[in-house]
Design a protein around this motif. Structure first.
Motif, PDB file in Angstrom:
ATOM      1  N   PRO A 369       0.823  -1.219   0.000  1.00  0.00           N
ATOM      2  CA  PRO A 369       0.000   0.000   0.000  1.00  0.00           C
ATOM      3  C   PRO A 369       0.858   1.270   0.000  1.00  0.00           C
ATOM      4  O   PRO A 369       0.476   2.271  -0.599  1.00  0.00           O
ATOM      5  CB  PRO A 369      -0.805  -0.122   1.294  1.00  0.00           C
ATOM      6  CG  PRO A 369      -0.898  -1.584   1.535  1.00  0.00           C
ATOM      7  CD  PRO A 369       0.389  -2.172   1.031  1.00  0.00           C
ATOM      8  N   GLU A 370       2.041   1.199   0.615  1.00  0.00           N
ATOM      9  CA  GLU A 370       2.896   2.393   0.710  1.00  0.00           C
ATOM     10  C   GLU A 370       3.549   2.735  -0.626  1.00  0.00           C
ATOM     11  O   GLU A 370       3.840   3.904  -0.896  1.00  0.00           O
ATOM     12  CB  GLU A 370       4.009   2.201   1.752  1.00  0.00           C
ATOM     13  CG  GLU A 370       3.530   2.061   3.194  1.00  0.00           C
ATOM     14  CD  GLU A 370       2.895   0.709   3.485  1.00  0.00           C
ATOM     15  OE1 GLU A 370       3.404  -0.318   2.971  1.00  0.00           O
ATOM     16  OE2 GLU A 370       1.862   0.674   4.201  1.00  0.00           O
ATOM     17  N   VAL A 375      -4.678   5.772  -5.932  1.00  0.00           N
ATOM     18  CA  VAL A 375      -5.738   4.771  -6.006  1.00  0.00           C
ATOM     19  C   VAL A 375      -6.944   5.463  -6.630  1.00  0.00           C
ATOM     20  O   VAL A 375      -7.348   6.536  -6.173  1.00  0.00           O
ATOM     21  CB  VAL A 375      -6.114   4.232  -4.608  1.00  0.00           C
ATOM     22  CG1 VAL A 375      -7.124   3.107  -4.721  1.00  0.00           C
ATOM     23  CG2 VAL A 375      -4.875   3.768  -3.850  1.00  0.00           C
ATOM     24  N   GLU A 376      -7.469   4.873  -7.698  1.00  0.00           N
ATOM     25  CA  GLU A 376      -8.594   5.485  -8.410  1.00  0.00           C
ATOM     26  C   GLU A 376      -9.790   4.534  -8.402  1.00  0.00           C
ATOM     27  O   GLU A 376      -9.660   3.360  -8.721  1.00  0.00           O
ATOM     28  CB  GLU A 376      -8.197   5.793  -9.863  1.00  0.00           C
ATOM     29  CG  GLU A 376      -7.152   6.875 -10.018  1.00  0.00           C
ATOM     30  CD  GLU A 376      -7.706   8.287  -9.779  1.00  0.00           C
ATOM     31  OE1 GLU A 376      -8.943   8.470  -9.846  1.00  0.00           O
ATOM     32  OE2 GLU A 376      -6.889   9.199  -9.531  1.00  0.00           O
ATOM     33  N   THR A 392     -10.118   2.436   1.889  1.00  0.00           N
ATOM     34  CA  THR A 392      -9.349   3.481   2.587  1.00  0.00           C
ATOM     35  C   THR A 392      -8.530   2.872   3.727  1.00  0.00           C
ATOM     36  O   THR A 392      -7.351   3.205   3.911  1.00  0.00           O
ATOM     37  CB  THR A 392     -10.303   4.562   3.136  1.00  0.00           C
ATOM     38  OG1 THR A 392     -11.049   5.106   2.049  1.00  0.00           O
ATOM     39  CG2 THR A 392      -9.529   5.686   3.828  1.00  0.00           C
ATOM     40  N   ASP A 393      -9.149   1.984   4.477  1.00  0.00           N
ATOM     41  CA  ASP A 393      -8.441   1.336   5.599  1.00  0.00           C
ATOM     42  C   ASP A 393      -7.223   0.562   5.092  1.00  0.00           C
ATOM     43  O   ASP A 393      -6.170   0.578   5.711  1.00  0.00           O
ATOM     44  CB  ASP A 393      -9.365   0.369   6.348  1.00  0.00           C
ATOM     45  CG  ASP A 393     -10.374   1.121   7.209  1.00  0.00           C
ATOM     46  OD1 ASP A 393     -10.197   2.355   7.370  1.00  0.00           O
ATOM     47  OD2 ASP A 393     -11.332   0.486   7.696  1.00  0.00           O
ATOM     48  N   ARG A 397      -5.328   5.732   2.994  1.00  0.00           N
ATOM     49  CA  ARG A 397      -5.778   7.004   2.427  1.00  0.00           C
ATOM     50  C   ARG A 397      -6.978   6.753   1.540  1.00  0.00           C
ATOM     51  O   ARG A 397      -7.156   5.631   1.039  1.00  0.00           O
ATOM     52  CB  ARG A 397      -4.652   7.676   1.635  1.00  0.00           C
ATOM     53  CG  ARG A 397      -4.482   7.115   0.243  1.00  0.00           C
ATOM     54  CD  ARG A 397      -3.127   7.408  -0.299  1.00  0.00           C
ATOM     55  NE  ARG A 397      -2.346   6.193  -0.249  1.00  0.00           N
ATOM     56  CZ  ARG A 397      -1.495   5.827  -1.231  1.00  0.00           C
ATOM     57  NH1 ARG A 397      -1.281   6.643  -2.218  1.00  0.00           N
ATOM     58  NH2 ARG A 397      -0.841   4.702  -1.167  1.00  0.00           N
ATOM     59  N   GLU A 398      -7.759   7.815   1.325  1.00  0.00           N
ATOM     60  CA  GLU A 398      -8.994   7.630   0.563  1.00  0.00           C
ATOM     61  C   GLU A 398      -8.712   7.587  -0.941  1.00  0.00           C
ATOM     62  O   GLU A 398      -7.933   8.395  -1.441  1.00  0.00           O
ATOM     63  CB  GLU A 398      -9.988   8.755   0.880  1.00  0.00           C
ATOM     64  CG  GLU A 398     -11.371   8.422   0.362  1.00  0.00           C
ATOM     65  CD  GLU A 398     -12.457   9.325   0.932  1.00  0.00           C
ATOM     66  OE1 GLU A 398     -13.388   9.628   0.162  1.00  0.00           O
ATOM     67  OE2 GLU A 398     -12.380   9.711   2.116  1.00  0.00           O
ATOM     68  N   PRO A 399      -9.340   6.637  -1.692  1.00  0.00           N
ATOM     69  CA  PRO A 399      -9.143   6.605  -3.141  1.00  0.00           C
ATOM     70  C   PRO A 399      -9.681   7.872  -3.809  1.00  0.00           C
ATOM     71  O   PRO A 399     -10.602   8.509  -3.297  1.00  0.00           O
ATOM     72  CB  PRO A 399      -9.969   5.398  -3.579  1.00  0.00           C
ATOM     73  CG  PRO A 399     -10.222   4.615  -2.361  1.00  0.00           C
ATOM     74  CD  PRO A 399     -10.215   5.560  -1.221  1.00  0.00           C
ATOM     75  N   ASN A 400      -9.089   8.241  -4.936  1.00  0.00           N
ATOM     76  CA  ASN A 400      -9.570   9.391  -5.710  1.00  0.00           C
ATOM     77  C   ASN A 400     -10.726   8.972  -6.604  1.00  0.00           C
ATOM     78  O   ASN A 400     -10.853   7.808  -6.959  1.00  0.00           O
ATOM     79  CB  ASN A 400      -8.449   9.908  -6.619  1.00  0.00           C
ATOM     80  CG  ASN A 400      -7.216  10.236  -5.825  1.00  0.00           C
ATOM     81  OD1 ASN A 400      -7.291  10.914  -4.799  1.00  0.00           O
ATOM     82  ND2 ASN A 400      -6.079   9.751  -6.278  1.00  0.00           N
TER      83      ASN A 400
END
Ligand SMILES: Nc1ncnc2c1ncn2[C@@H]1O[C@H](COP(=O)(O)OP(=O)(O)OP(=O)(O)O)[C@@H](O)[C@H]1O
Ligand SMILES: [Mg+2]
Length: 541
Positions: A369-370, A375-376, A392-393, A397-400
């Protein structure tokens, strides 16, 4: 010295199907329409979804998603048949409730599949219309049309949907639209891809390429970026949560180049599953409260499912939703409510499967993930808040949501079509796609079976391989997906077989030397490109 002659023994062909799939092979070439009357003015990108379809046209001015006659950009992928006529799209939606047995949706799931396939058998519970086994072992849909029982193949049904979409584009364009790139799920196998190509041919479309949904999305995202580094690629994860399936791909983008690193999918994870969670909840509640047998009543089930889909969308923006259906059965009205919390609790298994699919794609790409830059999200079901939260978890971070959730696939296809067409000049952009299944060939050698993997899982599309054989007699080469391919354990991995020969053994030689070239073409379809007999002889000076 040495004299060498080469004789071409075979024209390009796709494998002869096994008996269960003996439909006429479709044209697999991706040649372009001749530029007869000047230039082609527009080419199409077509995405037939399991719930809705979109067409985008690439024209001089750019790419536009076409409006249908109701001025909507999405058209329901539904056909209905009755005593008088056949209707498609928006006109057919009403019939899902009034004439469910003769109203056909989710055609894409039946394409190129054996009736006995456990995936089809599991789907039957969701399909209100009658699916039967065809003479070739494939699926056929049986409807009452013009007063008679009529059987239609998934290819015919898909062709009808495609004709409707093509006409939409032609009305808008005021000219014929024939060249198109069609979207297919990344997990489509040989038989499914052939079925889609056959449908396109029947619909009068010239399919320049079958493009994976996820690759189309990545292309639509990448081609307009001007900030991509020239050296170290950025790694982007695209997640498409649709009506019945979820697809994830990890793409490396650099300069004017896109490379698919990995793909993962779940054929049974989408909006349909969330609707089902609510459906099961209210079937339990209403059967107990009103003494009903909703599942035993097709019309009642359909109406409740519809109400559940509406409630699901309400739960996207509200903490609670009401489900009510008037006169559902036995003249009874039913009503109940559910909170988002309860819905998410009951959808937990589905949500966990989603995270597993994303994780698999990221791990297969050798990333964490790092190390993912972006992320779309696309697909209608990416709007479900719990879907966003779970993803997101995982990424921290939250996807765009840079891309339009339901139009992007068709736009990517239109862009690819313009790139393949000589009528357009598109700023150079490389699309390096991969095929998620490996392909192995098996043949007999001195009485033993020899198996060789010719295309590893994740091979570039297109790819070519050359094999050399020394033989005296014609022989068969069987093609199958490798065991490493992520096919369901119950799926048939066989693709088909090629016959090599007849050929002549040169005088004085022990055997003929044959060079066999196989390719995985732009549609991710296996093609026997050529068989060449090579004669070599020592010549005395
Ligand atoms: N606001 C919303 N909240 C929750 N779900 C939604 C919302 N809007 C649309 N959906 C769901 O999205 C799904 C349709 O998504 P989409 O149009 O991406 O699928 P599709 O492309 O037709 O199907 P597929 O890609 O599986 O072939 C439906 O299940 C629909 O209920
Ligand atoms: Mg879709």
């Amino acid at each position: 010295t040495h004299s060498r002659t080469e004789k071409l023994l075979a024209d390009p062909c796709t494998p002869a199907y096994y008996s269960w799939h003996q439909r006429p092979p479709a044209a697999t070439s991706h040649q372009l329409s001749p530029l007869s009357s000047g230039v082609i003015m527009s080419v199409a990108g077509i995405d037939v979804g399991d719930s809705t379809s979109c067409v985008a046209l690439a024209r001089k001015g750019g790419v536009d998603v076409i409006l249908n006659k109701e001025s909507n950009r999405e058209t329901p992928s539904v056909l209905t048949f009755n005593a008088k006529q056949r209707q498609l799209g928006t006109d057919a939606v009403g019939a899902m409730a009034t004439n469910p047995r003769n109203t056909v949706s989710q055609v894409k799931r039946l394409l190129g599949k054996k009736f006995s396939d456990p995936a089809i058998q599991a789907d039957l519970q969701y399909l209100p219309y009658k699916v039967v086994e065809g003479a070739d072992g494939g699926c056929e849909v049986e409807v009452q049309y013009l007063g008679a029982a009529t059987r239609l193949s998934p290819e015919q049904l898909m062709a009808a949907l495609l004709v409707d979409l093509r006409q939409l584009a032609e009305r808008e364009q005021g000219a014929p639209v024939t060249d198109a790139v069609l979207a297919v799920p990344v997990y489509f196998t040989e038989a499914e891809r052939h079925a889609m190509l056959a449908a396109a041919g029947t619909a009068g479309l010239k399919c320049l390429r079958l493009l994976n949904d996820t690759t189309a999305t990545a292309l639509a995202w990448g081609i307009y970026r001007t900030d991509l580094p020239e050296d170290t690629p950025v790694n982007v994860v695209f997640i498409d949560v649709g009506y019945s399936a979820t697809q994830v791909c990890v793409v490396a983008l650099r300069g004017r180049e896109l490379k698919v690193l990995s793909s993962a999918w779940d054929r049974d994870l989408g909006g349909r599953n969330f609707d089902n969670v609510l459906f099961e909840h209210f079937v339990r509640e209403f059967d107990a409260k009103y003494k009903l047998d909703i599942k035993g009543n097709l019309r009642a089930s359909f109406r409740l499912r519809g109400a559940c889909e509406k409630a699901k969308k309400i739960l996207t923006t509200n903490p609670e939703a009401v489900v009510s259906v008037e006169c559902i059965a036995d003249d009874k009205d039913v009503a109940g409510s559910i909170t988002r919390e309860v819905f998410e609790e009951e959808a937990k298994a589905t949500l966990d499967k989603l995270v597993q699919t994303v994780l698999k794609a990221v791990e297969d790409a050798g990333l964490t993930p790092e190390t993912v830059s972006n992320v779309e999200f696309v697909g209608g079901s990416s709007r479900v808040p719990a879907v966003t939260r779970h993803v997101t978890d995982y990424f921290g971070r939250e996807p765009n949501r840079t891309l339009n959730a339901t139009e992007t696939v068709s736009r990517g296809c239109a862009l690819q079509c313009a790139m393949l067409s000589p009528a357009f000049k598109v700023r150079d952009f490389q699309v390096q796609d991969t095929f998620p299944y490996g392909i192995q060939l098996t043949w007999q050698k001195e009485g033993e079976r020899v198996t060789s993997t010719v295309f590893e899982r994740g091979s570039h599309v297109p790819s070519a391989k050359m094999l050399t054989f020394y033989r005296t007699e014609p022989f068969d080469i069987e093609a199958a997906y490798t065991p490493e391919s992520d096919l369901p354990s119950t799926a048939d991995a066989r693709i088909g077989s090629f016959k090599i020969g007849p050929f002549a053994v040169p005088a004085g030689a022990e055997s003929a030397k044959l060079k066999v070239k196989v390719t995985l073409n732009l549609n991710s379809v296996l093609v026997l490109e050529s068989v060449v007999a090579v004669e070599e002889e020592e010549v005395e000076e």
